[in-house]
Design a protein around this motif. Structure first.
Motif, mmCIF file in Angstrom:
data_model
loop_
_atom_site.group_PDB
_atom_site.id
_atom_site.type_symbol
_atom_site.label_atom_id
_atom_site.label_comp_id
_atom_site.label_asym_id
_atom_site.label_seq_id
_atom_site.Cartn_x
_atom_site.Cartn_y
_atom_site.Cartn_z
ATOM 1 N N THR A 148 30.990 45.205 46.928
ATOM 2 C CA THR A 148 32.358 44.692 47.105
ATOM 3 C C THR A 148 33.249 44.880 45.880
ATOM 4 O O THR A 148 34.467 44.883 46.012
ATOM 5 C CB THR A 148 32.337 43.192 47.463
ATOM 6 O OG1 THR A 148 31.684 42.473 46.406
ATOM 7 C CG2 THR A 148 31.615 42.950 48.773
ATOM 8 N N VAL A 149 32.662 45.004 44.707
ATOM 9 C CA VAL A 149 33.448 45.195 43.478
ATOM 10 C C VAL A 149 33.340 46.664 43.085
ATOM 11 O O VAL A 149 32.372 47.093 42.445
ATOM 12 C CB VAL A 149 32.951 44.287 42.340
ATOM 13 C CG1 VAL A 149 33.794 44.502 41.072
ATOM 14 C CG2 VAL A 149 32.996 42.828 42.771
ATOM 15 N N LYS A 150 34.330 47.447 43.482
ATOM 16 C CA LYS A 150 34.274 48.896 43.312
ATOM 17 C C LYS A 150 35.321 49.446 42.354
ATOM 18 O O LYS A 150 35.310 50.624 42.028
ATOM 19 C CB LYS A 150 34.399 49.585 44.675
ATOM 20 C CG LYS A 150 33.182 49.403 45.570
ATOM 21 C CD LYS A 150 31.936 50.001 44.906
ATOM 22 C CE LYS A 150 30.713 49.948 45.775
ATOM 23 N NZ LYS A 150 29.506 50.489 45.094
ATOM 24 N N THR A 151 36.250 48.618 41.917
ATOM 25 C CA THR A 151 37.236 49.031 40.929
ATOM 26 C C THR A 151 37.330 47.957 39.847
ATOM 27 O O THR A 151 36.994 46.791 40.086
ATOM 28 C CB THR A 151 38.634 49.230 41.548
ATOM 29 O OG1 THR A 151 39.145 47.950 41.953
ATOM 30 C CG2 THR A 151 38.577 50.168 42.743
ATOM 31 N N TRP A 210 36.410 39.930 37.364
ATOM 32 C CA TRP A 210 37.009 38.652 36.964
ATOM 33 C C TRP A 210 37.885 38.816 35.730
ATOM 34 O O TRP A 210 38.943 38.202 35.634
ATOM 35 C CB TRP A 210 35.939 37.590 36.715
ATOM 36 C CG TRP A 210 35.130 37.757 35.449
ATOM 37 C CD1 TRP A 210 33.892 38.322 35.332
ATOM 38 C CD2 TRP A 210 35.517 37.351 34.129
ATOM 39 N NE1 TRP A 210 33.476 38.308 34.022
ATOM 40 C CE2 TRP A 210 34.456 37.713 33.268
ATOM 41 C CE3 TRP A 210 36.630 36.722 33.593
ATOM 42 C CZ2 TRP A 210 34.487 37.467 31.891
ATOM 43 C CZ3 TRP A 210 36.676 36.484 32.224
ATOM 44 C CH2 TRP A 210 35.613 36.849 31.399
ATOM 45 N N TRP A 211 37.432 39.639 34.791
ATOM 46 C CA TRP A 211 38.162 39.749 33.525
ATOM 47 C C TRP A 211 39.469 40.516 33.684
ATOM 48 O O TRP A 211 40.473 40.161 33.062
ATOM 49 C CB TRP A 211 37.275 40.376 32.444
ATOM 50 C CG TRP A 211 36.534 41.621 32.857
ATOM 51 C CD1 TRP A 211 35.323 41.680 33.490
ATOM 52 C CD2 TRP A 211 36.954 42.971 32.664
ATOM 53 N NE1 TRP A 211 34.956 42.993 33.710
ATOM 54 C CE2 TRP A 211 35.939 43.808 33.200
ATOM 55 C CE3 TRP A 211 38.072 43.559 32.080
ATOM 56 C CZ2 TRP A 211 36.025 45.199 33.186
ATOM 57 C CZ3 TRP A 211 38.161 44.952 32.053
ATOM 58 C CH2 TRP A 211 37.150 45.751 32.597
ATOM 59 N N TYR A 212 39.492 41.549 34.545
ATOM 60 C CA TYR A 212 40.751 42.256 34.784
ATOM 61 C C TYR A 212 41.732 41.324 35.497
ATOM 62 O O TYR A 212 42.908 41.245 35.131
ATOM 63 C CB TYR A 212 40.529 43.507 35.620
ATOM 64 C CG TYR A 212 41.819 44.283 35.837
ATOM 65 C CD1 TYR A 212 42.160 45.336 35.004
ATOM 66 C CD2 TYR A 212 42.700 43.942 36.864
ATOM 67 C CE1 TYR A 212 43.352 46.039 35.178
ATOM 68 C CE2 TYR A 212 43.892 44.620 37.044
ATOM 69 C CZ TYR A 212 44.208 45.666 36.206
ATOM 70 O OH TYR A 212 45.397 46.344 36.385
ATOM 71 N N LYS A 213 41.244 40.625 36.517
ATOM 72 C CA LYS A 213 42.111 39.716 37.269
ATOM 73 C C LYS A 213 42.690 38.633 36.360
ATOM 74 O O LYS A 213 43.881 38.314 36.430
ATOM 75 C CB LYS A 213 41.314 39.064 38.410
ATOM 76 C CG LYS A 213 41.016 39.974 39.588
ATOM 77 C CD LYS A 213 40.138 39.244 40.584
ATOM 78 C CE LYS A 213 39.882 40.080 41.833
ATOM 79 N NZ LYS A 213 41.050 40.112 42.714
ATOM 80 N N ALA A 214 41.855 38.056 35.512
ATOM 81 C CA ALA A 214 42.323 36.984 34.628
ATOM 82 C C ALA A 214 43.373 37.492 33.656
ATOM 83 O O ALA A 214 44.426 36.867 33.461
ATOM 84 C CB ALA A 214 41.144 36.381 33.862
ATOM 85 N N GLY A 224 33.639 35.954 44.358
ATOM 86 C CA GLY A 224 33.187 35.265 43.159
ATOM 87 C C GLY A 224 34.000 35.653 41.939
ATOM 88 O O GLY A 224 34.339 34.809 41.102
ATOM 89 N N MET A 225 34.328 36.947 41.844
ATOM 90 C CA MET A 225 35.165 37.411 40.733
ATOM 91 C C MET A 225 36.532 36.730 40.753
ATOM 92 O O MET A 225 37.059 36.321 39.710
ATOM 93 C CB MET A 225 35.340 38.927 40.810
ATOM 94 C CG MET A 225 34.089 39.736 40.537
ATOM 95 S SD MET A 225 33.576 39.593 38.808
ATOM 96 C CE MET A 225 32.295 40.870 38.753
#
Length: 272
Positions: free
Chosen positions: A90-93, A98-102, A249-250
């Motif tokens: 599910t996390v492909k980019t 989590w760190w990019y989103k934050a 979760g991210m």
């Protein structure tokens, strides 16, 4: 200390007998007569917004991402040094981590994401979170304003005692404070999982989290309570396998990271 004016915190460095600051006066005994003394102060800016701050990360596989065609990656791209995206469905980019989103949602900037799959806080080898080479790397893209530590899962898996883990986190804090004295350090607690292989235990996770809270308090760091996000009631929705977050979760981790940063900055913090 001199009271803050809301923009800076002022601390007296030394007292002088003259306004040109050439004659130091040592306050080694009580002053028993009238005299003029001149304080030389340092002014530390009070941060009131997280926008534009540079964030570096010290983590394990949970915080990795590396792909040759990605515009943004974690630091290590060697064999077995990263988990995402190759082992996640599910996390492909990088934008799904989590760190990019934050950092993106908080309008902050990435310094260095020094995360390395399989690594512990404890140890003396170059992969250990407490090793000088990993601490030094955090500043390679500019001195960070905030450093986030997210380690401990592999220490638990590999059977490190609570004392060993606590000492490692303390060492990491101490080295960061020496290398980046103006950075604010934040440390993540570990969320619940039903993982039970190798030496991993739930009791040790709880004890590690208490160690994180105690060490962070000693060093005036801030705890990001991910243990309140990934709980016995939510972990199945947030994990892609027994230990690694899925896309949902991210997102939840990133939301807690941003809200924690926002909460302490709203109070008007001084970077150490």
């Amino acid at each position: 200390e001199i009271p803050s004016d809301g923009k800076y915190n002022y601390t007296v460095k030394d007292w002088y007998k003259d306004p040109e600051f050439t004659q130091v006066f040592k306050l080694t005994r009580a002053v028993t007569m009238n005299m003029d003394l001149y304080p030389k102060v340092t002014a530390t800016p009070i941060i009131t917004s997280h926008e534009g701050l540079t964030v570096s990360i010290l983590g394990d596989s949970i915080s990795t991402f590396y792909a040759s065609n990605s515009e943004i990656n974690s630091y290590y791209g060697g064999k077995d040094q990263y988990y995402y995206p190759i082992y996640s469905s599910t996390v492909k980019t990088a934008k799904e981590t989590w760190w990019y989103k934050a950092i993106n949602n908080g309008k902050m900037k990435l310094g260095i994401n020094n995360s390395w799959s399989g690594t512990e806080a404890y140890g003396t080898g170059t992969s250990a979170g407490a090793h000088d080479s990993r601490i030094n790397t955090l500043g390679e893209n500019g001195t960070p304003d905030i450093i986030i530590i997210f380690l401990g899962t592999n220490d638990n898996v590999n059977g490190r005692t609570v004392a060993q883990f606590k000492n490692a986190i303390n060492t990491i804090y101490t080295k960061i404070e020496k290398k980046y004295p103006n950075a604010y350090v934040m440390c993540c607690t570990l969320g619940y999982t039903d993982f039970a292989k190798y030496y991993y235990t739930e009791q040790k996770r709880l004890d590690y989290n208490e160690a994180i809270r105690e060490v962070s308090k000693t060093h005036k760091g801030k705890v990001i309570e991910l243990a309140e996000v990934q709980t016995i009631d939510t972990y199945k929705l947030l994990l892609g396998d027994a230990l690694h977050p899925n896309a949902e979760g991210m997102t939840k981790i990133s939301e807690r990271v941003v809200s924690t940063i926002e909460n302490f900055i709203k109070k008007g913090i001084t970077i150490n």
